[in-house]
Design an enzyme around this catalytic site. Structure first.
Site, mmCIF file in Angstrom:
data_model
loop_
_atom_site.group_PDB
_atom_site.id
_atom_site.type_symbol
_atom_site.label_atom_id
_atom_site.label_comp_id
_atom_site.label_asym_id
_atom_site.label_seq_id
_atom_site.Cartn_x
_atom_site.Cartn_y
_atom_site.Cartn_z
ATOM 1 C CG ASP A 11 -1.783 1.109 1.395
ATOM 2 O OD1 ASP A 11 -2.322 1.427 0.434
ATOM 3 O OD2 ASP A 11 -1.858 1.833 2.466
ATOM 4 C CB SER A 12 0.109 4.711 -0.356
ATOM 5 O OG SER A 12 -0.998 5.024 0.394
ATOM 6 C CE1 TYR A 43 2.520 5.480 -3.180
ATOM 7 C CE2 TYR A 43 1.253 3.567 -4.170
ATOM 8 C CZ TYR A 43 2.493 4.043 -3.658
ATOM 9 O OH TYR A 43 3.460 3.342 -3.589
ATOM 10 N N GLY A 44 -3.124 9.044 -3.239
ATOM 11 C CA GLY A 44 -4.651 9.651 -3.881
ATOM 12 C C GLY A 44 -4.605 10.912 -4.382
ATOM 13 C CB CYS A 74 -3.294 0.591 -2.374
ATOM 14 S SG CYS A 74 -3.101 2.180 -2.680
ATOM 15 C CG ASN A 75 -9.805 0.939 -2.395
ATOM 16 O OD1 ASN A 75 -10.848 0.209 -2.576
ATOM 17 N ND2 ASN A 75 -9.307 0.961 -1.146
ATOM 18 C CB THR A 76 -5.261 5.168 -4.701
ATOM 19 O OG1 THR A 76 -5.852 5.715 -3.876
ATOM 20 C CG2 THR A 76 -4.691 6.122 -5.864
ATOM 21 C CD GLU A 153 0.736 6.469 5.801
ATOM 22 O OE1 GLU A 153 2.006 6.583 6.155
ATOM 23 O OE2 GLU A 153 0.080 5.541 5.610
ATOM 24 C CB CYS A 185 -9.112 5.039 1.244
ATOM 25 S SG CYS A 185 -7.407 5.251 1.714
ATOM 26 C CB THR A 186 -6.685 -0.029 2.455
ATOM 27 O OG1 THR A 186 -5.538 0.694 2.001
ATOM 28 C CG2 THR A 186 -7.424 -0.998 1.131
ATOM 29 C CG HIS A 187 -4.453 4.865 4.752
ATOM 30 N ND1 HIS A 187 -4.030 4.515 3.590
ATOM 31 C CD2 HIS A 187 -3.259 5.371 5.325
ATOM 32 C CE1 HIS A 187 -2.648 4.991 3.385
ATOM 33 N NE2 HIS A 187 -2.217 4.978 4.676
HETATM 34 N N1 DGL Z 1 -4.569 3.182 1.069
HETATM 35 C C1 DGL Z 1 -4.802 3.716 -0.361
HETATM 36 C C2 DGL Z 1 -6.284 3.455 -0.880
HETATM 37 O O1 DGL Z 1 -6.813 2.255 -0.490
HETATM 38 C C3 DGL Z 1 -4.168 5.046 -0.972
HETATM 39 C C4 DGL Z 1 -4.096 6.138 0.259
HETATM 40 C C5 DGL Z 1 -3.190 7.151 -0.304
HETATM 41 O O2 DGL Z 1 -1.958 7.105 -0.189
HETATM 42 O O3 DGL Z 1 -3.894 8.392 -0.915
HETATM 43 O O4 DGL Z 1 -6.673 4.108 -1.656
#
Ligand code: DGL
Length: 256
Positions: A11-12, A43-44, A74-76, A153, A185-187
């Site tokens: 993931d990011s 990443y998003g 990571c969805n992104t 984060e 988003c996995t966060h």
């Molecule tokens: N955890 C990531 C997701 O599922 C990306 C979050 C990010 O870095 O913007 O999209």
């Protein structure tokens, strides 16, 4: 590839640990490697080209460590890089994640569904197609959350600062009866309690972690790659930031 080789998850940053937890619950005897690219998070809010490059670097690192399968937690990264990665590595099972829109739409008759995700995820055709599929069955509202990942984060997963940010994010829906919220988003599963609280515990919360774990199991079974060891597997955790703080946060989120 060998059954004892690890399943790699990336993931990011620390977000994918929410998916790793589901994997470890479902497949406890597998070995795992986790890579969080916190140095480059979020990443998003980056461009698709940048995320494709970063995801390729993440996968190269994990394959060098001997991964038998890759879970893009990571969805992104899934929305922009999964297709290219599958073309590049046709023999490696590569499992992605997408916002859990389907269960959120289908769990009651014509619900109002808020999909929280990064701006990049929501900008993709992939999300458009997913949302369009359920357009007639629900009132789907896409909510980009560009700043939320930064809190997580930094280890802010509860407390007044986060509550205030969520309150501002959700303020347009104050007078709307929201039935379900998708953590796209996995966060965000790391702040599920805060999201739940912000909606007064009246909305049902969905995320794609357990579905991704089940899909991983299915794909490994199909390839004869499930680890048949009777012992609990091992986890190796990596983060591109390389600080003690980020490792402490990673284990804190894993064990909470
Ligand atoms: N955890 C990531 C997701 O599922 C990306 C979050 C990010 O870095 O913007 O999209």
């Amino acid at each position: 590839m060998n059954k004892n080789d690890p399943i790699a998850v990336f993931d990011s940053g620390v977000g994918g640990i929410s998916v790793l937890k589901e994997l470890m619950k479902l497949l406890p005897n597998e070995n795992y490697i986790y890579l969080g690219d916190s140095k480059n998070a979020p990443y998003g809010t980056k461009s698709a080209e940048e995320i494709i490059k970063l995801s390729n670097d993440d996968v190269t690192f994990l394959l060098e460590k001997g991964a038998k399968a890759i879970v893009i937690a990571c969805n992104t990264a899934t929305s922009v890089a999964a297709k290219g990665l599958r073309e590049k590595y046709p023999d490696i099972p590569i499992i992605g994640i997408e916002p859990a829109v389907k269960p959120a739409v289908l769990y009651k008759i014509h619900p109002t569904v808020i999909v929280m995700a990064t701006p990049l995820t929501l900008k993709q055709d992939k999300f458009d197609e997913l949302a369009r599929k359920y357009d007639n069955d629900a009132n789907i509202i896409a909510l980009p959350c560009p700043d939320l990942v930064k809190y997580i984060e930094r280890g802010i997963v509860e407390g007044p600062e986060l509550d205030k940010h969520l309150e501002e994010l959700f303020s347009p829906f104050r007078y709307l009866k929201v039935d379900s919220v998708v953590l796209g988003c996995t966060h965000y599963p790391h702040i599920k309690e805060a999201v739940n609280k912000a909606f007064g515990y009246r909305a049902t919360i969905f995320d794609g972690g357990s579905g991704t774990a089940r899909e991983t199991k299915r794909r490994l079974e199909e390839k004869g790659l499930l680890n048949d060891s009777a012992q609990k597997g091992e986890l190796r955790m990596f983060n591109t930031l390389g600080t003690q703080e980020i490792m402490d946060l990673s284990y804190f989120l894993l064990n909470r």
